[in-house]
Design a protein around this motif. Structure first.
Motif, PDB file in Angstrom:
ATOM      1  N   LEU A 124     -11.889 -45.056  38.545  1.00  0.00           N
ATOM      2  CA  LEU A 124     -12.560 -43.998  37.789  1.00  0.00           C
ATOM      3  C   LEU A 124     -13.839 -43.661  38.531  1.00  0.00           C
ATOM      4  O   LEU A 124     -14.602 -44.563  38.901  1.00  0.00           O
ATOM      5  N   ARG A 125     -14.079 -42.388  38.745  1.00  0.00           N
ATOM      6  CA  ARG A 125     -15.309 -41.965  39.423  1.00  0.00           C
ATOM      7  C   ARG A 125     -16.180 -41.239  38.402  1.00  0.00           C
ATOM      8  O   ARG A 125     -15.781 -40.226  37.836  1.00  0.00           O
ATOM      9  N   LEU A 126     -17.365 -41.775  38.168  1.00  0.00           N
ATOM     10  CA  LEU A 126     -18.247 -41.286  37.105  1.00  0.00           C
ATOM     11  C   LEU A 126     -19.526 -40.697  37.678  1.00  0.00           C
ATOM     12  O   LEU A 126     -20.067 -41.209  38.660  1.00  0.00           O
ATOM     13  N   ILE A 127     -20.007 -39.652  37.013  1.00  0.00           N
ATOM     14  CA  ILE A 127     -21.337 -39.106  37.247  1.00  0.00           C
ATOM     15  C   ILE A 127     -22.093 -39.232  35.928  1.00  0.00           C
ATOM     16  O   ILE A 127     -21.572 -38.875  34.861  1.00  0.00           O
ATOM     17  N   LEU A 128     -23.324 -39.746  35.977  1.00  0.00           N
ATOM     18  CA  LEU A 128     -24.142 -39.940  34.777  1.00  0.00           C
ATOM     19  C   LEU A 128     -25.314 -38.969  34.786  1.00  0.00           C
ATOM     20  O   LEU A 128     -25.937 -38.744  35.831  1.00  0.00           O
ATOM     21  N   TYR A 129     -25.629 -38.415  33.614  1.00  0.00           N
ATOM     22  CA  TYR A 129     -26.712 -37.439  33.468  1.00  0.00           C
ATOM     23  C   TYR A 129     -27.605 -37.856  32.302  1.00  0.00           C
ATOM     24  O   TYR A 129     -27.125 -38.395  31.298  1.00  0.00           O
ATOM     25  N   ASN A 130     -28.888 -37.545  32.394  1.00  0.00           N
ATOM     26  CA  ASN A 130     -29.759 -37.765  31.246  1.00  0.00           C
ATOM     27  C   ASN A 130     -29.682 -36.550  30.319  1.00  0.00           C
ATOM     28  O   ASN A 130     -29.634 -35.401  30.772  1.00  0.00           O
ATOM     29  N   PRO A 131     -29.626 -36.772  29.002  1.00  0.00           N
ATOM     30  CA  PRO A 131     -29.568 -35.653  28.052  1.00  0.00           C
ATOM     31  C   PRO A 131     -30.935 -34.995  27.899  1.00  0.00           C
ATOM     32  O   PRO A 131     -31.960 -35.588  28.233  1.00  0.00           O
ATOM     33  N   ARG A 145     -15.418 -37.522  37.447  1.00  0.00           N
ATOM     34  CA  ARG A 145     -15.326 -36.646  38.608  1.00  0.00           C
ATOM     35  C   ARG A 145     -13.859 -36.473  38.957  1.00  0.00           C
ATOM     36  O   ARG A 145     -13.126 -37.437  39.152  1.00  0.00           O
ATOM     37  N   THR A 146     -13.415 -35.227  39.060  1.00  0.00           N
ATOM     38  CA  THR A 146     -12.025 -34.953  39.381  1.00  0.00           C
ATOM     39  C   THR A 146     -11.879 -34.600  40.845  1.00  0.00           C
ATOM     40  O   THR A 146     -12.820 -34.129  41.487  1.00  0.00           O
ATOM     41  N   GLU A 174     -22.411 -41.051  42.508  1.00  0.00           N
ATOM     42  CA  GLU A 174     -21.112 -41.362  41.937  1.00  0.00           C
ATOM     43  C   GLU A 174     -20.943 -42.870  41.755  1.00  0.00           C
ATOM     44  O   GLU A 174     -21.291 -43.659  42.629  1.00  0.00           O
ATOM     45  N   PHE A 175     -20.419 -43.245  40.586  1.00  0.00           N
ATOM     46  CA  PHE A 175     -20.118 -44.657  40.308  1.00  0.00           C
ATOM     47  C   PHE A 175     -18.604 -44.840  40.309  1.00  0.00           C
ATOM     48  O   PHE A 175     -17.866 -44.002  39.786  1.00  0.00           O
ATOM     49  N   GLU A 176     -18.149 -45.941  40.866  1.00  0.00           N
ATOM     50  CA  GLU A 176     -16.732 -46.282  40.867  1.00  0.00           C
ATOM     51  C   GLU A 176     -16.486 -47.453  39.923  1.00  0.00           C
ATOM     52  O   GLU A 176     -17.204 -48.451  39.958  1.00  0.00           O
ATOM     53  N   VAL A 177     -15.454 -47.292  39.105  1.00  0.00           N
ATOM     54  CA  VAL A 177     -15.075 -48.341  38.157  1.00  0.00           C
ATOM     55  C   VAL A 177     -13.573 -48.550  38.265  1.00  0.00           C
ATOM     56  O   VAL A 177     -12.799 -47.578  38.253  1.00  0.00           O
ATOM     57  N   ASP A 178     -13.135 -49.808  38.387  1.00  0.00           N
ATOM     58  CA  ASP A 178     -11.697 -50.091  38.394  1.00  0.00           C
ATOM     59  C   ASP A 178     -11.083 -49.625  37.083  1.00  0.00           C
ATOM     60  O   ASP A 178     -11.515 -50.039  35.991  1.00  0.00           O
TER      61      ASP A 178
END
Length: 381
Positions: free
Chosen positions: A284-291, A266-267, A305-309
């Motif tokens: 790092l801010r991540l968005i996860l999607y199912n294919p 995510r920007t 949104e997931f946050e990762v150091d």
């Protein structure tokens, strides 16, 4: 000895000119210097007594008038000749030394003027050989893995499908649970055709990654060699998750499950992938999607949104995966059909609930590909 009855002869053995009786038989005419028959052809060798008489004959028995003696070198001339030979050999060695030195200088200058020809530059001949080797390997295996895929797609029950998959004993339970919650893929085999493949290598093992197309769908399938047969990596094929992603996001209660998903960074409005928190720890801010099976360019339900150091082990692995797979093919020469800016991940996610509010946490990044558990992480070797 009468000069009128004599004649000059040349000894073919010692080179001396000598006089002998003109009418003497060939076998009786011997050289006065070496005592041998002057003829070097095939002649009967004279006896030792005859040769001795010729050499030690009394002066009055042989005329020595006009005889040319054999030239014998003096000790001084022999020494001089040896010095000349030694000097010639030394000169030859010096010439060879300078020739070799000049060649070495030319090669060194040429090497320095072409720095791109270093060992760090891939040898295109090796690349071509490897591509040719892989093509032959896939061609030989094609009848078997094509038959495996056809048999798997034709099978109508989980038990029947289990006969065509890799590690069938370990995943029989997973196959049964999966098809209770997910429909079996309905693929038109009449329009299914092979669209390309490549060899995957890791830790001395080989797998074959393939792509297949119908009129409306695109499918990726990976095969492993097992007990003389090419078997399907079922977990990779169906994008296996222990629980359907939309169900996991919507259900209540606590749970932790494994998923094969697509990840996007995510920007911010400024376009930065990293956001600086008040604690000065980049995140790092991540968005996860199912294919979506059969439609690699599409994505399904997004996650919160997931946050990762960014500096954690997981953060560094994620950043490396996004950087290495941006605008590159997935696992080699098969075009990357995933949505732009996304990577494949296999993750473990937990869900908790407090005061009626669901909270999700990214517990573990298992790998940045969808291959089965039994194949080592390609992205980390």
């Amino acid at each position: 000895m009468n000069d009128e009855n004599n004649a000059w002869f040349h000894c073919g053995r010692c080179g001396t000119l000598f006089q002998s009786i003109l009418q003497a038989a060939p076998g009786e005419r011997l050289c006065g210097n070496c005592g041998e028959n002057p003829c070097i052809g095939v002649q009967k060798r004279p006896s030792a007594a005859t040769r001795a008489m010729a050499v030690f004959a009394k002066p009055e028995m042989l005329s020595t008038e006009g005889q040319i003696p054999v030239r014998r070198e003096s000790s001084s001339s022999i020494e001089e000749r040896k010095k000349r030979e030694k000097a010639g050999k030394l000169a030859t060695k010096l010439i060879l030394f300078w020739v070799v030195l000049l060649v070495a200088i030319v090669v060194a200058v040429k090497f320095k003027s072409h720095p791109q020809q270093t060992k760090d530059v891939p040898d295109t001949r090796v690349t071509r050989n490897l591509v040719s080797e892989d093509a032959g390997f896939i061609q030989d295996a094609y009848p078997q893995f094509a038959s495996t895929l056809g048999g798997f797609l034709n099978a109508k029950t989980p038990e029947a499908k289990n006969q065509f998959v890799h590690d069938p004993v370990d995943i029989v339970g997973a196959i049964d649970r999966f098809y209770r919650s997910n429909p079996m893929a309905d693929i038109d085999l009449r329009s299914l055709h092979y669209a390309g493949g490549q060899v995957l290598r890791c830790n001395g093992r080989k797998a074959i990654s393939t792509r297949w197309k119908t009129d409306t769908e695109t499918i990726d399938a990976v095969f492993y060699r097992e007990k003389g047969e090419w078997r399907l990596d079922w977990k990779q094929f169906v994008r296996y998750s222990q629980v359907p992603w939309p169900v996991f996001l919507a259900e209540n209660g606590e749970d932790t499950s494994e998923f094969r998903l697509l990840a996007r960074l995510r920007t911010t409005t400024s376009g930065d992938d990293l956001q600086q928190e008040a604690s000065n720890v980049p995140k790092l801010r991540l968005i996860l999607y199912n294919p979506k099976f059969g439609h690699p360019g599409e994505m399904g339900e997004p996650s919160p949104e997931f946050e990762v150091d960014a500096e954690s082990t997981m953060g560094r692995r994620l950043k490396a995966a996004f950087e290495s797979k941006k605008d590159e093919a997935t696992f080699g020469n098969l075009a990357n059909l995933d949505p732009e800016g996304m990577i494949r991940v296999r993750v473990r996610v937990s869900r908790t609930q407090e005061a009626g509010v669901r909270k999700f946490e990214l517990v573990d990044l298992i790998s940045t590909h969808w291959l089965s558990d039994n194949f080592p992480n390609i992205d980390e070797n």
